[in-house]
Design a protein around this motif. Structure first.
Motif, PDB file in Angstrom:
ATOM      1  N   THR A 168       0.818  -1.226   0.000  1.00 52.60           N
ATOM      2  CA  THR A 168       0.000   0.000   0.000  1.00 52.60           C
ATOM      3  C   THR A 168       0.848   1.272   0.000  1.00 52.60           C
ATOM      4  OG1 THR A 168      -0.235   0.036   2.409  1.00 52.60           O
ATOM      5  CG2 THR A 168      -1.906  -1.175   1.159  1.00 52.60           C
ATOM      6  N   GLY A 169       2.128   1.150   0.351  1.00 48.05           N
ATOM      7  CA  GLY A 169       3.013   2.318   0.268  1.00 48.05           C
ATOM      8  C   GLY A 169       3.074   2.848  -1.159  1.00 48.05           C
ATOM      9  N   TYR A 204       0.541   5.603  -1.966  1.00 46.97           N
ATOM     10  CA  TYR A 204       0.899   6.955  -1.520  1.00 46.97           C
ATOM     11  C   TYR A 204       2.060   7.501  -2.359  1.00 46.97           C
ATOM     12  CZ  TYR A 204      -2.323   5.819   2.132  1.00 46.97           C
ATOM     13  OH  TYR A 204      -3.471   5.459   2.785  1.00 46.97           O
ATOM     14  N   ARG A 205       2.983   6.615  -2.720  1.00 45.55           N
ATOM     15  CA  ARG A 205       4.099   7.055  -3.577  1.00 45.55           C
ATOM     16  C   ARG A 205       3.568   7.490  -4.952  1.00 45.55           C
ATOM     17  NH1 ARG A 205       9.566   4.778  -2.054  1.00 45.55           N
ATOM     18  NH2 ARG A 205       9.312   3.986   0.059  1.00 45.55           N
ATOM     19  N   ARG A 260      10.468   4.084  -6.049  1.00 46.11           N
ATOM     20  CA  ARG A 260      11.209   3.596  -4.884  1.00 46.11           C
ATOM     21  C   ARG A 260      12.303   4.531  -4.374  1.00 46.11           C
ATOM     22  NH1 ARG A 260       8.421   0.073  -2.284  1.00 46.11           N
ATOM     23  NH2 ARG A 260       7.567  -1.554  -3.571  1.00 46.11           N
ATOM     24  N   ALA A 311       9.769   8.508  -1.235  1.00 48.06           N
ATOM     25  CA  ALA A 311       9.392   8.010   0.100  1.00 48.06           C
ATOM     26  C   ALA A 311       8.962   9.190   0.964  1.00 48.06           C
ATOM     27  CB  ALA A 311      10.572   7.276   0.732  1.00 48.06           C
ATOM     28  N   ALA A 336       5.711  10.722  -0.335  1.00 43.79           N
ATOM     29  CA  ALA A 336       4.560   9.853  -0.015  1.00 43.79           C
ATOM     30  C   ALA A 336       4.126  10.072   1.429  1.00 43.79           C
ATOM     31  CB  ALA A 336       4.947   8.386  -0.223  1.00 43.79           C
ATOM     32  N   SER A 337       5.097  10.203   2.313  1.00 42.50           N
ATOM     33  CA  SER A 337       4.771  10.398   3.725  1.00 42.50           C
ATOM     34  C   SER A 337       4.026  11.725   3.931  1.00 42.50           C
ATOM     35  CB  SER A 337       6.075  10.334   4.531  1.00 42.50           C
ATOM     36  OG  SER A 337       5.896  10.799   5.824  1.00 42.50           O
ATOM     37  N   ALA A 386       0.478  11.307   2.577  1.00 43.55           N
ATOM     38  CA  ALA A 386      -0.233  10.304   3.391  1.00 43.55           C
ATOM     39  C   ALA A 386      -0.781  10.901   4.686  1.00 43.55           C
ATOM     40  CB  ALA A 386       0.693   9.131   3.711  1.00 43.55           C
ATOM     41  N   ARG A 393      -6.095   9.734   2.365  1.00 39.10           N
ATOM     42  CA  ARG A 393      -6.237   8.388   2.943  1.00 39.10           C
ATOM     43  C   ARG A 393      -7.655   7.863   2.681  1.00 39.10           C
ATOM     44  NH1 ARG A 393      -1.726   7.458   5.509  1.00 39.10           N
ATOM     45  NH2 ARG A 393      -2.490   5.384   5.990  1.00 39.10           N
ATOM     46  N   GLY A 418       1.653  -2.134   4.955  1.00 35.93           N
ATOM     47  CA  GLY A 418       1.613  -0.677   5.013  1.00 35.93           C
ATOM     48  C   GLY A 418       1.829  -0.157   6.419  1.00 35.93           C
ATOM     49  N   ARG A 419       1.023   0.831   6.791  1.00 41.06           N
ATOM     50  CA  ARG A 419       1.159   1.430   8.128  1.00 41.06           C
ATOM     51  C   ARG A 419      -0.104   1.260   8.961  1.00 41.06           C
ATOM     52  NH1 ARG A 419       5.059   2.079   5.556  1.00 41.06           N
ATOM     53  NH2 ARG A 419       6.745   3.595   5.693  1.00 41.06           N
ATOM     54  N   ASP A 420      -1.257   1.151   8.255  1.00 48.18           N
ATOM     55  CA  ASP A 420      -2.550   1.165   8.956  1.00 48.18           C
ATOM     56  C   ASP A 420      -3.416  -0.017   8.540  1.00 48.18           C
ATOM     57  OD1 ASP A 420      -2.920   1.875   6.324  1.00 48.18           O
ATOM     58  OD2 ASP A 420      -4.479   3.355   6.744  1.00 48.18           O
ATOM     59  N   ARG A 461      10.639  10.545   8.875  1.00 50.99           N
ATOM     60  CA  ARG A 461       9.451   9.934   8.256  1.00 50.99           C
ATOM     61  C   ARG A 461       8.640   9.163   9.311  1.00 50.99           C
ATOM     62  NH1 ARG A 461       8.596   5.960   3.810  1.00 50.99           N
ATOM     63  NH2 ARG A 461      10.764   5.309   3.804  1.00 50.99           N
ATOM     64  N   ASP A 484       4.853   9.854  10.205  1.00 52.34           N
ATOM     65  CA  ASP A 484       3.869   8.783  10.016  1.00 52.34           C
ATOM     66  C   ASP A 484       3.181   8.401  11.327  1.00 52.34           C
ATOM     67  OD1 ASP A 484       4.610   8.770   7.362  1.00 52.34           O
ATOM     68  OD2 ASP A 484       5.806   6.931   7.475  1.00 52.34           O
TER      69      ASP A 484
HETATM   70  O1   DC Z   1       5.945   1.612   2.890  1.00 52.85           O
HETATM   71  P1   DC Z   1       6.564   2.782   2.124  1.00 52.85           P
HETATM   72  O2   DC Z   1       7.912   3.179   2.618  1.00 52.85           O
HETATM   73  O3   DC Z   1       6.555   2.560   0.650  1.00 52.85           O
HETATM   74  O4   DC Z   1       5.549   4.010   2.414  1.00 52.85           O
HETATM   75  C1   DC Z   1       5.813   5.321   1.967  1.00 52.85           C
HETATM   76  C2   DC Z   1       5.014   6.291   2.811  1.00 52.85           C
HETATM   77  O5   DC Z   1       3.626   6.105   2.556  1.00 52.85           O
HETATM   78  C3   DC Z   1       5.164   6.122   4.309  1.00 52.85           C
HETATM   79  O6   DC Z   1       6.212   6.907   4.840  1.00 52.85           O
HETATM   80  C4   DC Z   1       3.835   6.542   4.864  1.00 52.85           C
HETATM   81  C5   DC Z   1       2.871   6.261   3.747  1.00 52.85           C
HETATM   82  N1   DC Z   1       2.031   5.063   3.972  1.00 52.85           N
HETATM   83  C6   DC Z   1       0.940   5.222   4.783  1.00 52.85           C
HETATM   84  O7   DC Z   1       0.745   6.290   5.366  1.00 52.85           O
HETATM   85  N2   DC Z   1       0.068   4.196   4.951  1.00 52.85           N
HETATM   86  C7   DC Z   1       0.278   3.019   4.354  1.00 52.85           C
HETATM   87  N3   DC Z   1      -0.599   2.018   4.530  1.00 52.85           N
HETATM   88  C8   DC Z   1       1.433   2.821   3.545  1.00 52.85           C
HETATM   89  C9   DC Z   1       2.302   3.876   3.389  1.00 52.85           C
END
Ligand code: DC
Length: 216
Positions: free
Chosen positions: A31-32, A35-36, A73, A78, A81-82, A85, A91, A112-114, A163, A167
């Motif tokens: 899922t990153g 956002y990228r 990448r 990165a 994207a943050s 995001a 979101r 991902g993160r969430d 980051r 995040d």
């Molecule tokens: O996983 P990544 O490094 O490719 O993610 C890049 C940015 O995207 C990360 O710093 C925060 C955001 N992100 C997010 O907020 N929620 C997610 N599910 C995945 C990534």
């Protein structure tokens, strides 16, 4: 079954997610990349990362097949994207796409993160992958150098900390382990050892699922 893998930057969750998905024959969504790709589209159209309306429109226009992964990448993407995001409307625009992917028959794996907290709170298996800041910076510097980027370890460490802070301190879906996630610290584990440890966690979740649903 749905497997949710979350964790901070360069924790090893991407590698782990790919290996687990292959092992269990599950479709995988990183899922990153959503956002990228949103940040990339915004910049490509000449918008600023803080342009919320343009960011939401870029997120809504994304298709899961859109990604030029290699181009997304980089270190800059990165960070970008943050930033996007952290915009709650961005979101929100990406939730349905992720839930549809997760709802595929036969299950799916998302990282991902969430994922464990917001996207798939009912996932049968949740792993929160983490590692020390230094271990993560070492891995990320190696990865970026492998892709031809000239990077300095200290700068990468600083990026990662910045980051992580953004995040995990944002109001919308901050990075944090779900209450029912198993935390996997990969600081002292190589790829193989991390994979084995994750397999134990997934197999245990599968067993609980079978015990709760005998027909599974
Ligand atoms: O996983 P990544 O490094 O490719 O993610 C890049 C940015 O995207 C990360 O710093 C925060 C955001 N992100 C997010 O907020 N929620 C997610 N599910 C995945 C990534």
């Amino acid at each position: 079954m749905i497997i949710a893998i979350d964790g901070p930057a360069a924790s090893g969750k991407g590698t782990l997610a790919r290996r687990l998905a292959t092992h269990f024959g599950l479709p995988h969504l990183d899922t990153g990349l959503l956002y990228r790709a949103t940040a990339r589209a915004l910049l490509d159209h000449g918008h600023d990362l803080s342009d919320r309306a343009a960011a939401v429109s870029a997120a809504r226009s994304l298709a899961l097949t859109d990604f030029d992964e290699a181009g997304l990448r980089s270190r800059d993407m990165a960070e970008a994207a943050s930033v996007v995001a952290a915009i709650p409307e961005v979101r929100a625009a990406l939730v349905d796409m992720q839930r549809r992917f997760a709802g595929r028959q036969g299950g799916a794996l998302l990282d991902g993160r969430d994922i464990g907290t917001v996207i798939c709170p009912d996932a049968a298996c949740k792993i929160f992958v983490t590692a020390s800041d230094e271990a993560r910076a070492t891995r990320r510097a190696l990865e970026l150098r492998g892709r031809g980027e000239k990077v300095d370890y200290g700068a990468v460490l600083e990026d990662i900390r910045k980051r992580d802070l953004r995040d995990s301190s944002r109001a919308a879906a901050p990075l944090r382990p779900a209450a029912d996630a198993v935390v996997l610290d990969t600081t002292k584990l190589d790829v193989e050892a991390a994979f084995k440890a994750a397999l134990v966690i997934v197999e245990s979740a599968q067993n609980s699922l079978r015990a709760g649903h005998p027909a599974y």
